[in-house]
Design a protein around this motif. Structure first.
Motif, PDB file in Angstrom:
ATOM      1  N   SER A 129      44.034 103.376  28.315  1.00 29.77           N
ATOM      2  CA  SER A 129      43.914 103.049  29.748  1.00 29.77           C
ATOM      3  C   SER A 129      44.941 103.882  30.567  1.00 29.77           C
ATOM      4  CB  SER A 129      44.195 101.559  30.309  1.00 29.77           C
ATOM      5  OG  SER A 129      45.405 101.084  29.994  1.00 29.77           O
ATOM      6  N   ASP A 133      43.843 106.891  33.030  1.00 26.36           N
ATOM      7  CA  ASP A 133      44.364 106.974  34.487  1.00 26.36           C
ATOM      8  C   ASP A 133      44.705 108.509  34.788  1.00 26.36           C
ATOM      9  OD1 ASP A 133      43.974 104.477  35.106  1.00 26.36           O
ATOM     10  OD2 ASP A 133      46.171 103.847  34.532  1.00 26.36           O
ATOM     11  N   ASP A 138      38.439 106.112  36.964  1.00 29.15           N
ATOM     12  CA  ASP A 138      38.793 104.861  37.586  1.00 29.15           C
ATOM     13  C   ASP A 138      38.400 103.972  36.627  1.00 29.15           C
ATOM     14  OD1 ASP A 138      38.711 102.701  39.342  1.00 29.15           O
ATOM     15  OD2 ASP A 138      37.276 103.227  40.691  1.00 29.15           O
ATOM     16  N   PRO A 140      39.609 100.565  36.265  1.00 28.54           N
ATOM     17  CA  PRO A 140      39.109  99.093  36.573  1.00 28.54           C
ATOM     18  C   PRO A 140      37.494  99.057  36.825  1.00 28.54           C
ATOM     19  CG  PRO A 140      41.134  99.710  37.801  1.00 28.54           C
ATOM     20  CD  PRO A 140      40.725 101.068  36.847  1.00 28.54           C
ATOM     21  N   GLU A 141      37.179 100.181  37.530  1.00 28.08           N
ATOM     22  CA  GLU A 141      35.711 100.183  37.846  1.00 28.08           C
ATOM     23  C   GLU A 141      34.954 100.204  36.566  1.00 28.08           C
ATOM     24  OE1 GLU A 141      32.089 100.380  39.907  1.00 28.08           O
ATOM     25  OE2 GLU A 141      33.812  99.517  40.286  1.00 28.08           O
ATOM     26  N   LEU A 142      35.287 101.353  35.825  1.00 25.26           N
ATOM     27  CA  LEU A 142      34.671 101.414  34.414  1.00 25.26           C
ATOM     28  C   LEU A 142      34.640  99.956  33.690  1.00 25.26           C
ATOM     29  CD1 LEU A 142      33.621 103.034  32.162  1.00 25.26           C
ATOM     30  CD2 LEU A 142      35.826 103.720  31.394  1.00 25.26           C
ATOM     31  N   ARG A 144      34.695  96.929  35.010  1.00 27.94           N
ATOM     32  CA  ARG A 144      34.131  95.972  35.661  1.00 27.94           C
ATOM     33  C   ARG A 144      32.411  96.303  35.232  1.00 27.94           C
ATOM     34  NH1 ARG A 144      30.394  95.864  39.253  1.00 27.94           N
ATOM     35  NH2 ARG A 144      30.581  98.172  39.991  1.00 27.94           N
ATOM     36  N   LEU A 145      32.278  97.664  34.995  1.00 27.62           N
ATOM     37  CA  LEU A 145      30.722  97.927  34.748  1.00 27.62           C
ATOM     38  C   LEU A 145      30.488  97.600  33.463  1.00 27.62           C
ATOM     39  CD1 LEU A 145      30.487 101.381  36.425  1.00 27.62           C
ATOM     40  CD2 LEU A 145      29.308  99.398  37.354  1.00 27.62           C
ATOM     41  N   SER A 147      31.938  95.138  31.482  1.00 30.86           N
ATOM     42  CA  SER A 147      32.049  93.567  31.408  1.00 30.86           C
ATOM     43  C   SER A 147      30.540  92.873  32.032  1.00 30.86           C
ATOM     44  CB  SER A 147      33.046  93.015  32.337  1.00 30.86           C
ATOM     45  OG  SER A 147      32.771  93.178  33.885  1.00 30.86           O
ATOM     46  N   GLU A 148      29.858  93.906  33.098  1.00 29.00           N
ATOM     47  CA  GLU A 148      28.380  93.105  33.260  1.00 29.00           C
ATOM     48  C   GLU A 148      27.424  93.384  32.198  1.00 29.00           C
ATOM     49  OE1 GLU A 148      27.453  95.514  36.769  1.00 29.00           O
ATOM     50  OE2 GLU A 148      29.040  94.534  37.871  1.00 29.00           O
TER      51      GLU A 148
END
Length: 172
Positions: A129, A133, A138, A140-142, A144-145, A147-148
């Motif tokens: 991570s 960075d 990005d 956190p956005e990665l 989030r996607l 985890s979906e």
């Protein structure tokens, strides 16, 4: 090599974002030279739908002989390429139903690339991570996607290594 260039290039890009030193050669001769110079601690990944591409088989054989860990991504689990692989990832085989089937093999190969990428990230979340960075991703956005589409909660959560589970990514 033709249809294997897309997933190999995608894997190169993703591994570079993670700060891993890697290379991808489109020239068969350069693939073999590079493979022969690998050593223990290195990993060679070969993509071949048929598993019989002479140049790809030769490069993976040389990588294995040099001491590298080897991964074959192929549609034919029992193909010649698998003989030189420590790990074979089968992306489905079966008969050819559409002339060429190039799009189908590419989609499956790219899905495997994404799974390898996420497996590497989760093998050392803190390190990778930070590297992402630094690369401008990005993260956190990665996540989030991801985890979906992935049940991370069942296997562990980002931020810690999974205890007691050997991984092909150990030592990266």
């Amino acid at each position: 090599m033709e249809n294997s260039c897309a997933p190999a290039s995608d894997l190169l890009t993703k591994l570079t974002y993670l700060g891993l030193r890697c290379r991808f050669c489109t020239d068969a001769y350069l693939q073999q030279i590079s493979a022969a110079h690998l050593r223990k601690g290195d990993v060679a990944v070969a993509f071949s739908r048929s598993g019989r591409s002479v140049d790809t088989v030769k490069a993976l054989r040389l990588a294995k002989k040099a001491g590298a860990a080897t991964i074959a991504v192929t549609g034919e689990r029992t193909a010649l390429l698998s003989r030189y692989a420590d790990l074979t990832l089968s992306v489905g085989g079966g008969g050819q139903t559409v002339y060429g089937n190039a799009i189908f093999s590419r989609v499956a190969d790219l899905a495997v690339v994404d799974m390898l990428y996420m497996g590497i990230i989760l093998s050392d979340y803190e390190r990778f991570s930070r590297n992402l960075d630094r690369s401008g991703v990005d993260f956190p956005e990665l996540m989030r996607l991801v985890s979906e589409i992935s049940p991370l909660r069942e296997t562990g959560r980002p931020g810690r290594k999974l205890q007691g589970r050997p991984s092909i990514f150990d030592g990266i």
